[in-house]
Design an enzyme around this catalytic site. Structure first.
Site, PDB file in Angstrom:
ATOM      1  N   TYR A 224      49.265  50.860  42.910  1.00  0.00           N
ATOM      2  CA  TYR A 224      49.401  49.764  43.873  1.00  0.00           C
ATOM      3  C   TYR A 224      48.997  48.443  43.249  1.00  0.00           C
ATOM      4  O   TYR A 224      48.286  48.391  42.239  1.00  0.00           O
ATOM      5  CB  TYR A 224      48.534  50.011  45.106  1.00  0.00           C
TER       6      TYR A 224
ATOM      7  N   PHE B  52      50.835  44.559  49.859  1.00  0.00           N
ATOM      8  CA  PHE B  52      50.646  45.595  48.844  1.00  0.00           C
ATOM      9  C   PHE B  52      51.979  46.196  48.460  1.00  0.00           C
ATOM     10  O   PHE B  52      52.802  46.505  49.331  1.00  0.00           O
ATOM     11  CB  PHE B  52      49.783  46.744  49.383  1.00  0.00           C
TER      12      PHE B  52
ATOM     13  N   PHE C 161      44.642  40.340  44.003  1.00  0.00           N
ATOM     14  CA  PHE C 161      43.218  40.640  44.072  1.00  0.00           C
ATOM     15  C   PHE C 161      42.865  42.027  43.569  1.00  0.00           C
ATOM     16  O   PHE C 161      41.698  42.318  43.311  1.00  0.00           O
ATOM     17  CB  PHE C 161      42.664  40.437  45.493  1.00  0.00           C
ATOM     18  N   ASP C 162      43.855  42.909  43.413  1.00  0.00           N
ATOM     19  CA  ASP C 162      43.560  44.245  42.908  1.00  0.00           C
ATOM     20  C   ASP C 162      44.857  44.897  42.457  1.00  0.00           C
ATOM     21  O   ASP C 162      45.922  44.631  43.022  1.00  0.00           O
ATOM     22  CB  ASP C 162      42.901  45.097  44.000  1.00  0.00           C
TER      23      ASP C 162
ATOM     24  N   TYR D 178      40.894  43.560  56.132  1.00  0.00           N
ATOM     25  CA  TYR D 178      39.486  43.153  56.023  1.00  0.00           C
ATOM     26  C   TYR D 178      39.124  41.982  56.934  1.00  0.00           C
ATOM     27  O   TYR D 178      38.016  41.452  56.841  1.00  0.00           O
ATOM     28  CB  TYR D 178      39.159  42.780  54.577  1.00  0.00           C
TER      29      TYR D 178
ATOM     30  N   ILE E  25      41.546  51.065  54.443  1.00  0.00           N
ATOM     31  CA  ILE E  25      41.824  50.180  55.575  1.00  0.00           C
ATOM     32  C   ILE E  25      42.908  50.795  56.466  1.00  0.00           C
ATOM     33  O   ILE E  25      43.780  51.522  55.980  1.00  0.00           O
ATOM     34  CB  ILE E  25      42.220  48.763  55.112  1.00  0.00           C
TER      35      ILE E  25
END
Length: 132
Positions: A54, A124, A64-65, A108, A82
């Site tokens: 992902y 995502f 961010f990731d 979040y 989540i």
């Protein structure tokens, strides 16, 4: 010591700011579209362990990731992430890749709880590799 060169970062999607009109939108507000078809019809249950690749962005295009950047897929129980992930990944089959637009209330929240935390609607790209 040797160092492995990380892969280049995934490109920011053209539609990162908002889900396109052709995206499917669930009752919860989760939006998604298929980027790559998968195989079969087995979908993970909410309690399944899954392995995925992902990358996540905020709607301003900030990544961010990314498991892709780490060069390794990640595994986790689907009911320990989540709510947008739990709901979205259950719509997938092995080998499928989808883009999800996850509203803040399924992620979040709208305000970062600590520095560096993503907030607001999150986007995502997720590829489902396996279900256990």
């Amino acid at each position: 010591l040797s160092f492995k060169e990380p892969p280049p970062p995934p490109q920011v999607p053209d539609d990162v700011a908002a889900a396109p009109a052709e995206a499917t939108v669930s009752e919860s507000g989760l939006a998604y579209r298929v980027l790559q078809s998968g195989e079969g019809d087995k979908r993970p249950a909410a309690s399944a362990n899954v392995t995925v690749h992902y990358t996540g962005w905020m709607t301003n295009g900030e990544m961010f990731d990314s498991s892709v950047m780490r060069g390794e897929p990640t595994s986790f129980p689907l009911n320990r992430v989540i709510p947008g992930w739990t709901e979205g990944v259950q719509t997938m089959v092995i080998g499928e890749k989808k883009r999800f637009w996850i509203p803040a209330d399924l992620a979040y929240g709208d305000k970062p709880t600590r520095p560096g935390m993503p907030y607001g609607t999150l986007v995502f790209d997720v590829e489902l590799i396996s279900i256990r």
